[in-house]
Design an enzyme around this catalytic site. Structure first.
Site, PDB file in Angstrom:
ATOM      1  N   GLU A   1      44.824  60.440  34.104  1.00  0.00           N
ATOM      2  CA  GLU A   1      44.919  61.265  32.904  1.00  0.00           C
ATOM      3  C   GLU A   1      43.921  60.900  31.815  1.00  0.00           C
ATOM      4  O   GLU A   1      43.466  61.778  31.079  1.00  0.00           O
ATOM      5  CB  GLU A   1      46.341  61.166  32.322  1.00  0.00           C
ATOM      6  CG  GLU A   1      47.415  61.851  33.151  1.00  0.00           C
ATOM      7  CD  GLU A   1      47.282  63.372  33.158  1.00  0.00           C
ATOM      8  OE1 GLU A   1      46.636  63.927  32.252  1.00  0.00           O
ATOM      9  OE2 GLU A   1      47.819  64.009  34.081  1.00  0.00           O
TER      10      GLU A   1
ATOM     11  N   SER B   1     114.810  59.064  38.641  1.00  0.00           N
ATOM     12  CA  SER B   1     115.305  57.698  38.845  1.00  0.00           C
ATOM     13  C   SER B   1     114.276  56.622  38.520  1.00  0.00           C
ATOM     14  O   SER B   1     114.612  55.434  38.496  1.00  0.00           O
ATOM     15  CB  SER B   1     115.770  57.524  40.293  1.00  0.00           C
ATOM     16  OG  SER B   1     116.895  58.328  40.546  1.00  0.00           O
TER      17      SER B   1
END
Length: 667
Positions: free
Chosen positions: A81, A379
């Site tokens: 680049e 229960s």
């Protein structure tokens, strides 16, 4: 000549003045680059640092500091680049000259000459349109930026800002997304593929166009070879290599019910949770989460299999209708249409949630039944009633009446009197039985008679002390007639599993912000009863798994304690239990509160998920504590030929034989 010189002088001054004016209008925009604050992905990790999910809005970006970027990545980027990046002052005059010549020949802006500094400015501040004015602004800002930031700071911002395709922003995100690797793990070809992407991220996306992505990477490698930055061997190996590419979802959400719960928990504290770049470390164990989900599905499939069995049986017998306990007609379709389940496991002594599965299938329903659903415990409430009895002096050997009683009551202000005649599961009575056996075999009538003896007021206030809320002030609380979420029930059960000290379940260990600072979370505890008294209930629940209603939950080589829970007409099926270190609550039921089949009790429907979890988690963690420990203050005696425990509060009847401490059996 003088006029021409004057003209050009005026023109130069005018241009300089215009440039100064232009710069004065845009210079403050550099603040976006200098004080760089990008949208950052928040990442959620389990207790061992495994990624659970990414949270982000618009841009999926995980930040990486310059010092953590490998030198090879910098070399590859600069090579392709901006070769003179470390030499120029923000612009590259040679590249500009070449670009101008090509643009003049083409009669249009066909080639740029942007340095990495200019590209960063273009990405953060300016548009990508090819206009002279935009290019001039870019040059002015690049020249100024290089006087403010170092080259390393510019590269750090560039590599974290640019788009790498496939929804990945920043090179760290792209490395993990495309290759499932950290930056330091990348090979040369993978690095070349990444640094080549920003030129045309969609076109070079390797998940879509691998051929073109590899070709672009080869250009990078050739350039590095031309510059002499890699040797011949590295060049040849990189040119031949084809990396393995992953095509993952961006969120990578491995536990959606947990992620939703985390978002709900933090919605007021972290308004920017999807852009703030937080690292949220959970108490969750992804292995435990996976096993919990598998276990819930195993139990669910067994429910479906039983349902099909009874359908076939009814068809064979010519039965086309079924009825509940009150004689109401039931529709067979609802047996499988609405059945769902939930599962939560946590550490007994800390409350750290290890696994949370809010339903059978998140894709079909994201409703988290662990947190959002409130159901009757049935229960499963009984251990707390028996704990209340033990804490006021009852012992495991105390005899209570397992006989039928009929209760009369009025509804509201009405003069009408109704009768309530509760019964045991199976309809049989045992007469006088020990408190231990009453709980082991979940005897409804014995429990109701126990509450009657203690007093409803005492039991009601004690249950409130244990953390239960919104209960009716009548005997129906004995059978768990109020509603509670599995999460809240987990907190209550910690009183027993954690030796009398309640711990609040929590799921977040720590939160670290983008600056590296954060907060840690600690267990929240509350003393409720002594460890000696809690042990008595724990021991009875342990025996419940050995020979009582929870015997299907037994796991070889591991002490487990537990309690089943089944509500009227089999609307809810629970199993609540724990090992010496981990507690688990499992629930099954229909989302619309209609009855399940009569076969679907807590001991049948819920236990398979519980058992599957402990069997398989124990294989992964054989180091888990295997045996319950008896506190020093608990003593052992023999009553009616059987060993029994007692304490200074819960004393046994006088016709017992006290076993010397050295001869007491530990379990």
């Amino acid at each position: 000549m003088k006029y021409i010189l004057g003209f050009f002088t005026i023109l130069a001054v005018a241009i300089c003045a215009w440039l100064l004016y232009l710069y004065s209008n845009i210079r403050f925009e550099l603040d976006k680059v200098v004080n760089y604050q990008p949208r950052l992905t928040t990442q959620i990790f389990d207790k061992d640092g495994k990624l659970v999910s990414n949270l982000f809005s618009k841009e999926n970006r995980v930040y990486v500091k310059y010092d953590n970027i490998p030198a090879r990545v910098i070399e590859a980027l600069v090579a392709i680049e901006d070769t003179q990046f470390f030499e120029h002052n923000g612009i590259n005059p040679d590249a500009i000259s070449r670009a101008i010549i090509k643009d003049i020949k083409a009669g249009a802006l066909v080639e740029g000459a942007s340095t990495l500094t200019q590209q960063l400015i273009k990405t953060l501040i300016l548009t990508r349109e090819k206009k002279i004015i935009r290019k001039i602004k870019e040059v002015l800002l690049a020249l100024k930026l290089e006087t403010i930031l170092t080259k390393e700071e510019i590269l750090e911002r560039y590599l974290n800002q640019v788009y790498f395709g496939h929804g990945y922003y920043g090179i760290k995100t792209a490395a993990k997304g495309y290759f499932d690797k950290e930056l330091y793990e990348l090979n040369l070809k993978e690095i070349a593929m990444l640094v080549g992407l920003p030129r045309a991220p969609s076109f070079y996306d390797p998940t879509r166009n691998l051929k073109f992505s590899l070709a672009r990477a080869n250009q990078v490698i050739k350039r590095m070879n031309t510059l002499g930055w890699i040797n011949k061997k590295e060049y040849e190996e990189a040119m031949k290599h084809t990396p393995k590419i992953y095509d993952k979802t961006l969120t990578q959400n491995k536990a959606p019910y947990i992620v939703d719960y985390v978002l709900k928990t933090l919605k007021d504290e972290l308004k920017d949770i999807k852009t703030g770049g937080y690292k949220i470390n959970l108490t969750v164990d992804l292995d435990a989460q996976r096993i919990a989900k598998e276990g819930l599905d195993v139990a669910y499939q067994k429910i479906l299999k039983r349902d099909q069995y009874f359908r076939n049986l009814n068809k064979k017998r010519g039965i086309d209708k079924e009825y509940d306990e009150e004689g109401n007609e039931l529709s067979e379709d609802r047996f499988v249409q609405n059945v769902n389940g939930s599962f939560i496991s946590m550490e007994n002594n800390t409350g750290k949630i290890l696994a949370m599965v809010g339903g059978i299938d998140y894709k079909k329903s994201n409703f988290n039944r662990v947190v959002q659903s409130k159901r009757q415990p049935g229960s499963a409430i009984k251990p707390f009633i028996y704990q209340a009895a033990l804490d006021i002096g009852y012992s495991p050997a105390t005899k209570i009446a397992d006989i039928s009683r009929t209760y009369e009551y009025k509804v509201g202000d009405s003069e009408e009197t109704k009768k309530w005649k509760p019964k045991n599961y199976g309809g049989k009575y045992k007469g006088l039985i020990s408190l231990r056996d009453a709980l082991i075999y979940s005897r409804n009538l014995a429990t109701i008679n126990l509450v009657t003896d203690i007093g409803i007021d005492v039991v009601y206030e004690t249950l409130k002390k244990y953390g239960f809320k919104d209960m009716p002030y009548d005997l129906s609380i004995t059978l768990g007639s109020f509603v509670i979420s599995p999460l809240d029930l987990s907190q209550a059960y910690s009183i027993i599993s954690n030796d009398g000290t309640e711990v609040k379940p929590y799921i977040i260990n720590s939160i670290i912000n983008r600056n590296g600072t954060g907060i840690n979370f600690e267990p929240e505890t509350r003393y409720v009863t002594s460890k000696e008294q809690a042990f008595l209930t724990k021991d009875i629940m342990h025996e419940t798994v050995i020979r009582g209603t929870g015997k299907r939950a037994k796991v070889k080589g591991l002490d487990l304690a537990g309690k089943t829970g089944t509500t009227n007409n089999n609307v809810d099926a629970w199993f609540c239990g724990f090992s010496p270190s981990i507690q688990t609550i499992v629930w099954f039921g229909n989302d619309d509160n209609t009855p399940m089949r009569r076969s679907e009790t807590g001991g049948i429907a819920a236990i398979p998920a519980f058992k599957y979890f402990y069997e398989n988690y124990l294989k992964l963690h054989p180091e888990l504590k295997r045996e319950f420990e008896k506190p020093e203050g608990v003593r052992t005696s023999v009553i009616n030929g059987k060993k029994e425990y007692f304490t200074n509060t819960s004393k046994l009847p006088v016709n017992t034989i006290d076993i010397p401490k050295e001869n007491q059996i530990q379990f």
